[in-house]
Design a protein around this motif. Structure first.
Motif, PDB file in Angstrom:
ATOM      1  N   ILE A 195       0.773  -1.587   0.030  1.00 33.69           N
ATOM      2  CA  ILE A 195       0.320  -0.168   0.057  1.00 33.69           C
ATOM      3  C   ILE A 195       0.830   1.252  -0.112  1.00 33.69           C
ATOM      4  O   ILE A 195       2.028   1.939   0.819  1.00 33.69           O
ATOM      5  CB  ILE A 195      -0.736   0.136   1.046  1.00 33.69           C
ATOM      6  CG1 ILE A 195      -1.694  -1.003   1.144  1.00 33.69           C
ATOM      7  CG2 ILE A 195      -1.762   1.674   0.929  1.00 33.69           C
ATOM      8  CD1 ILE A 195      -2.701  -0.977   2.700  1.00 33.69           C
ATOM      9  N   VAL A 196       1.087   2.084  -0.864  1.00 35.65           N
ATOM     10  CA  VAL A 196       1.492   3.201  -1.324  1.00 35.65           C
ATOM     11  C   VAL A 196       0.517   4.176  -0.674  1.00 35.65           C
ATOM     12  O   VAL A 196      -0.073   5.139  -1.303  1.00 35.65           O
ATOM     13  CB  VAL A 196       1.941   3.647  -2.557  1.00 35.65           C
ATOM     14  CG1 VAL A 196       2.887   4.510  -2.619  1.00 35.65           C
ATOM     15  CG2 VAL A 196       2.854   2.183  -2.853  1.00 35.65           C
ATOM     16  N   ASP A 197       0.796   5.052   0.211  1.00 34.70           N
ATOM     17  CA  ASP A 197      -0.044   5.541   0.758  1.00 34.70           C
ATOM     18  C   ASP A 197       0.721   7.298   0.649  1.00 34.70           C
ATOM     19  O   ASP A 197       2.038   7.868   1.656  1.00 34.70           O
ATOM     20  CB  ASP A 197      -0.220   5.682   2.641  1.00 34.70           C
ATOM     21  CG  ASP A 197      -0.571   6.947   2.634  1.00 34.70           C
ATOM     22  OD1 ASP A 197      -1.096   7.875   2.562  1.00 34.70           O
ATOM     23  OD2 ASP A 197      -1.095   6.930   4.435  1.00 34.70           O
ATOM     24  N   ALA A 198       0.937   7.881  -0.297  1.00 37.25           N
ATOM     25  CA  ALA A 198       1.477   9.043  -0.971  1.00 37.25           C
ATOM     26  C   ALA A 198       0.983  10.411  -1.032  1.00 37.25           C
ATOM     27  O   ALA A 198       0.939  11.382  -0.778  1.00 37.25           O
ATOM     28  CB  ALA A 198       1.786   9.080  -2.177  1.00 37.25           C
ATOM     29  N   GLU A 199       0.086  10.454   0.423  1.00 34.26           N
ATOM     30  CA  GLU A 199      -0.325  11.212   1.031  1.00 34.26           C
ATOM     31  C   GLU A 199      -0.063  11.608   2.490  1.00 34.26           C
ATOM     32  O   GLU A 199       0.874  13.220   2.908  1.00 34.26           O
ATOM     33  CB  GLU A 199      -1.794  11.423   1.020  1.00 34.26           C
ATOM     34  CG  GLU A 199      -2.712  11.394   0.301  1.00 34.26           C
ATOM     35  CD  GLU A 199      -4.301  11.220   0.552  1.00 34.26           C
ATOM     36  OE1 GLU A 199      -5.240  11.552   0.048  1.00 34.26           O
ATOM     37  OE2 GLU A 199      -4.818  10.446   1.852  1.00 34.26           O
ATOM     38  N   GLN A 200       0.457  10.402   3.297  1.00 29.61           N
ATOM     39  CA  GLN A 200       1.417  10.951   4.724  1.00 29.61           C
ATOM     40  C   GLN A 200       2.484  10.272   4.558  1.00 29.61           C
ATOM     41  O   GLN A 200       3.685  10.043   5.609  1.00 29.61           O
ATOM     42  CB  GLN A 200       0.739   9.690   5.839  1.00 29.61           C
ATOM     43  CG  GLN A 200      -1.075   9.777   5.895  1.00 29.61           C
ATOM     44  CD  GLN A 200      -1.205  10.891   6.274  1.00 29.61           C
ATOM     45  OE1 GLN A 200      -0.770  12.177   7.146  1.00 29.61           O
ATOM     46  NE2 GLN A 200      -2.379  12.360   6.197  1.00 29.61           N
ATOM     47  N   LEU A 225       4.484   3.270   3.765  1.00 27.67           N
ATOM     48  CA  LEU A 225       4.558   2.445   2.465  1.00 27.67           C
ATOM     49  C   LEU A 225       4.371   1.196   3.531  1.00 27.67           C
ATOM     50  O   LEU A 225       4.960   1.098   4.571  1.00 27.67           O
ATOM     51  CB  LEU A 225       5.901   2.317   1.911  1.00 27.67           C
ATOM     52  CG  LEU A 225       6.142   0.776   1.699  1.00 27.67           C
ATOM     53  CD1 LEU A 225       5.057   0.291   0.576  1.00 27.67           C
ATOM     54  CD2 LEU A 225       7.289   0.341   1.085  1.00 27.67           C
ATOM     55  N   HIS A 226       3.461   0.725   3.373  1.00 30.46           N
ATOM     56  CA  HIS A 226       3.029  -0.798   4.284  1.00 30.46           C
ATOM     57  C   HIS A 226       2.888  -1.904   3.017  1.00 30.46           C
ATOM     58  O   HIS A 226       2.911  -1.834   1.677  1.00 30.46           O
ATOM     59  CB  HIS A 226       1.197  -0.939   4.384  1.00 30.46           C
ATOM     60  CG  HIS A 226       0.744   0.443   5.210  1.00 30.46           C
ATOM     61  ND1 HIS A 226       1.142   0.825   6.598  1.00 30.46           N
ATOM     62  CD2 HIS A 226      -0.025   1.849   5.054  1.00 30.46           C
ATOM     63  CE1 HIS A 226       0.770   2.005   7.498  1.00 30.46           C
ATOM     64  NE2 HIS A 226       0.090   1.960   5.989  1.00 30.46           N
ATOM     65  N   VAL A 227       4.115  -2.764   3.783  1.00 24.58           N
ATOM     66  CA  VAL A 227       4.358  -3.663   2.549  1.00 24.58           C
ATOM     67  C   VAL A 227       3.612  -5.534   3.761  1.00 24.58           C
ATOM     68  O   VAL A 227       3.883  -5.390   4.919  1.00 24.58           O
ATOM     69  CB  VAL A 227       5.575  -3.982   3.527  1.00 24.58           C
ATOM     70  CG1 VAL A 227       6.756  -5.346   2.475  1.00 24.58           C
ATOM     71  CG2 VAL A 227       7.020  -2.937   3.363  1.00 24.58           C
ATOM     72  N   ARG A 228       3.025  -6.125   3.202  1.00 25.99           N
ATOM     73  CA  ARG A 228       2.432  -7.182   3.220  1.00 25.99           C
ATOM     74  C   ARG A 228       1.490  -6.641   4.578  1.00 25.99           C
ATOM     75  O   ARG A 228       1.184  -7.158   5.153  1.00 25.99           O
ATOM     76  CB  ARG A 228       3.535  -7.994   3.744  1.00 25.99           C
ATOM     77  CG  ARG A 228       3.910  -8.789   2.779  1.00 25.99           C
ATOM     78  CD  ARG A 228       6.004  -9.411   3.338  1.00 25.99           C
ATOM     79  NE  ARG A 228       6.256  -9.133   4.305  1.00 25.99           N
ATOM     80  CZ  ARG A 228       7.562  -8.551   4.009  1.00 25.99           C
ATOM     81  NH1 ARG A 228       7.450  -8.447   1.983  1.00 25.99           N
ATOM     82  NH2 ARG A 228       8.257  -7.508   4.088  1.00 25.99           N
TER      83      ARG A 228
END
Length: 754
Positions: free
Chosen positions: A395-400, A403-406
């Motif tokens: 999950i690429v959270d390019a607001e905050q 990066l969430h891996v798995r």
């Protein structure tokens, strides 16, 4: 017994068979250490796994006490095993007990052993374990034995990295489940993305580690090496008249590395030992990466970067089609250590849901291209490529900036909720597309688009931008190994003008040098490139190249208006010299074609504080001034924006920077010079609010920022806010940004940040 090449081949062949067999991990590792010990005539062979804590645990052995497996642990600073782990390079010692780093562990029963050979087990540039061989007698291990043990360590890396040490004592040796990881980075392009990881670097599957036919593999490697050398020689064979006297040392060094027989022989040795061509190159790449992480000398780091780049190029040649990973997943996130703009453009139509980079800055060209593509992007993520496997869900959270891996189900559900909210916001911004950016008290603000690629222009209509406030012309040069021809430049600039009919387009002339190294000229690497030979300095020293670009711009405009601005001018004389060349090209074009632009506007970029104190001399010569926030702020704060550790240490929303811009605004009004601003800062609704309050009514930004900034402007009573803003600027408190946020809330200004 002498150790020889046939023994190496036998070992690799038997290891290949063993790796293909089914069975529990623990038993396979036991078989591996027995095989190595017998083939190398070693009394001991052991495998140590590096745990998350940094400790090294014994997970398999032949020759030490069996009960030590799963119980013997060494810190990274303890013993010869710890030393190999810290150095990330092989160590061969004739008499281990006499070495100052030797650490005796009685539970292993290793006191009678003297000769020691240890090699790191590497994965993704990090040390994940150590493989050792020991003998009772004092002896010196040869280079061939060291190479063979390194090769075996590479083959073992995939297995070792997935072992869970908690299950070692029950004999099952369970594979470790790759757990959720959360990493932080810098936002390069805002957005949210979800997909499977696709590694940019060529990946060598474990099934391809071993050579089926060594003669065929050797020939494949030889052909690939020839192809690599030929491609690099072709890059060097540029017409001398084009290169002039420019330094070629950097490229020549790179070329010499590619032609280095010792590097090629090292790769061929791997093939002769039973490895595939790809695996032999991958072994070298792992070593280069591990050394790079510990290297402190800048020159050595550059050479290691070059060697790793050569490894990757060679793997791509072997893979065909440049070895670029195939984007087959419907949802994919590109993961890379480094990316150039040309490399990133290769993925333009791949449907990427996110981009992640380990080494990059928000103002790098790769980041700019990512914004042009509109793909959520994070950069500056330390250890990125060592934490992610091919195919991992991300999950690429390019607001905050997270990066969430798995991710687990709870994170994924939260992500879906965020996407829904973001869609609602985007719909609200889209509803403002055809409405003017006008304050509540009637001040109009032009919101322009930053662009550098043709595809940027596709967003003009959908964002409702008033024109192109900055078109970066250097991308056409950076994505090619040769200098673009005059006709190619004319065609590009004409297409840009055609895509913005009736709207202003401001072309920034070549901004090369610094972090924007031109492949065709190979600018000399400098200790402080941001302060070096770049931008207008470079252009004026390459007048042939510069005049060709100016001629292309004039021809593209035909009899229509043309607006040009010159970057990083520090003294008025640079502006005058550049403008003089422009006007000479206008006259030359008029004489040869009978056409000239109906109107020519010439502007200057304020990117150095020095120019701010020379605006009086530009009166009547420069029609407009554009504040380039990226460079101006780094020079203002003496903080290199390309250095991750300081790249966030400058802040436009601070009293000192805003007072400086207030002075610039007043000087421009005094001398009749129109003002605009471009760069990353203008895309922040809070920074844009400050610019508008200081009298800037022309702002240029990325496409994704126009909606939020327009909403802010339409909620603003400028006269009322300006009075309180100037008072706050005169009497700031310690938390000035919070002070402004509170002031904006008090006046009902709608900010995306809040």
């Amino acid at each position: 017994m002498a150790y020889n090449l046939p023994a190496t081949r036998l070992l690799m062949n038997r290891l290949r068979q063993m790796m293909a067999e089914d069975g529990e991990t623990r038993s396979r590792l036991d078989n591996v250490v027995r095989l190595i010990a017998s083939t190398m005539v070693a009394d001991v062979c052991s495998i140590y796994l590096r745990e998350p804590s940094g400790q090294l645990i014994l997970i398999a052995t032949e020759g030490l006490k069996p009960e030590a497996v799963g119980n013997t642990r060494l810190s990274s600073s303890e013993g010869l095993v710890g030393l190999v782990s810290r150095r990330a390079e092989p160590m061969a010692i004739q008499d281990a007990p006499r070495h100052p780093s030797f650490s005796y562990r009685p539970e292993t029963g290793e006191d009678p052993f003297h000769a020691f050979l240890g090699v790191p087990i590497l994965r993704g540039g990090r040390v994940i374990g150590v493989l050792t061989a020991q003998n009772r007698t004092e002896r010196v291990y040869g280079d061939e034995e060291i190479d063979t043990l390194q090769t075996i360590a590479m083959v073992l890396a995939e297995i070792v990295d997935r072992i869970d040490p908690e299950h070692l004592d029950n004999g099952h040796g369970h594979q470790r489940t790759r757990k959720l990881a959360t990493l932080r980075g810098r936002v390069f392009c805002e957005g949210l993305g979800y997909g499977r990881a696709v590694l940019h670097d060529p990946v060598v599957p474990a099934a391809k580690f071993f050579a089926g036919d060594q003669e065929i593999e050797a020939e494949r490697l030889t052909r690939a090496l020839i192809g690599l050398k030929t491609s690099i020689d072709r890059m060097m064979a540029i017409d001398g008249a084009v290169l002039g006297d420019d330094p070629r040392d950097v490229m020549e060094t790179y070329r010499l590395l590619a032609h280095d027989p010792s590097w090629a022989e090292k790769l061929q040795e791997g093939v002769r030992s039973g490895l595939s061509a790809e695996a032999s190159i991958d072994r070298a790449r792992r070593e280069h990466r591990a050394r790079l992480q510990s290297a402190r000398d800048p020159y050595l780091r550059e050479r290691l970067h070059d060697l790793e780049d050569l490894d990757n190029r060679l793997l791509r040649i072997l893979g065909g089609d440049d070895g670029r990973p195939e984007i087959s997943e419907e949802r994919s996130v590109l993961v890379a250590r480094r990316l150039g703009p040309a490399e990133l453009l290769e993925y333009a139509n791949a449907g990427l849901r996110g981009i992640l980079m380990e080494e990059a800055a928000a103002s790098s060209h790769a980041a700019i291209v990512a914004r042009a593509l509109g793909i959520p992007t994070l950069g500056g993520i330390e250890g990125l490529t060592t934490r992610i496997d091919q195919g991992d869900w991300l999950i690429v959270d390019a607001e905050q900036g997270v990066l969430h891996v798995r991710p687990d189900d709870a994170l994924y559900d939260a992500y879906k909720d965020r996407v829904a909210l973001r869609s609602e916001r985007q719909a609200a911004y889209a509803a403002l597309r055809n409405k003017p950016a006008r304050t509540r008290d009637g001040t109009d603000v032009s919101l322009m688009l930053n662009a550098g690629l043709e595809l940027d222009l596709d967003t003009l209509e959908q964002t409702g931008a008033d024109g192109v406030g900055l078109f970066r012309t250097e991308f056409q040069f950076l994505v090619s190994e040769t200098l673009p021809r005059l006709d190619d430049q004319v065609q590009l600039y004409r297409r840009v003008l055609d895509k913005a009919p009736g709207k202003p387009v401001i072309f920034r002339t070549l901004d090369l040098g610094g972090d924007k190294v031109l492949p065709a000229l190979n600018l000399q690497r400098e200790e402080n490139p941001a302060l070096g030979w770049r931008s207008i300095r470079f252009a004026l020293d390459h007048r042939g190249l510069f005049r060709r670009q100016l001629r292309a711009l004039i021809r593209a405009a035909g009899e229509n208006p043309l607006t040009v601005m010159f970057p990083m001018v520090t003294v008025p004389q640079e502006f005058f010299a550049a403008k003089d060349l422009l006007m000479k090209e206008v006259e030359w074009t008029a004489e040869t074609t009978g056409k000239r632009p109906s109107r020519i506007e010439v502007g200057v970029m304020l990117e150095t504080p020095a120019l701010a104190f020379s605006l009086k001399e530009l009166a009547g010569e420069a029609e407009f001034l554009s504040v380039g926030t990226n460079d101006l702020m780094q020079f203002f704060y003496a903080a290199d924006r390309m250095t991750p550790s300081v790249s966030d240490r400058y802040d436009l929303v601070s009293p000192s920077a805003l007072r400086f811009l207030k002075m610039v605004s007043e000087e421009c009004r005094t001398h009749g010079i129109r003002m605009s601003a471009c760069g990353e800062a203008t895309g922040s609704s809070l920074s844009a609010l400050c610019f508008v309050a200081l009298g800037f009514t022309n702002l240029s930004m990325s496409a994704g920022s126009i909606g939020p900034v327009k909403r802010m402007i339409r909620s603003l009573d400028l006269a009322a806010f300006r009075a309180d803003f100037i008072e706050a600027l005169d009497k700031p408190n310690d938390a000035f940004r919070n002070q402004l946020l509170a002031l904006a809330a008090e006046h009902g200004v709608e900010l995306a940040e809040g």
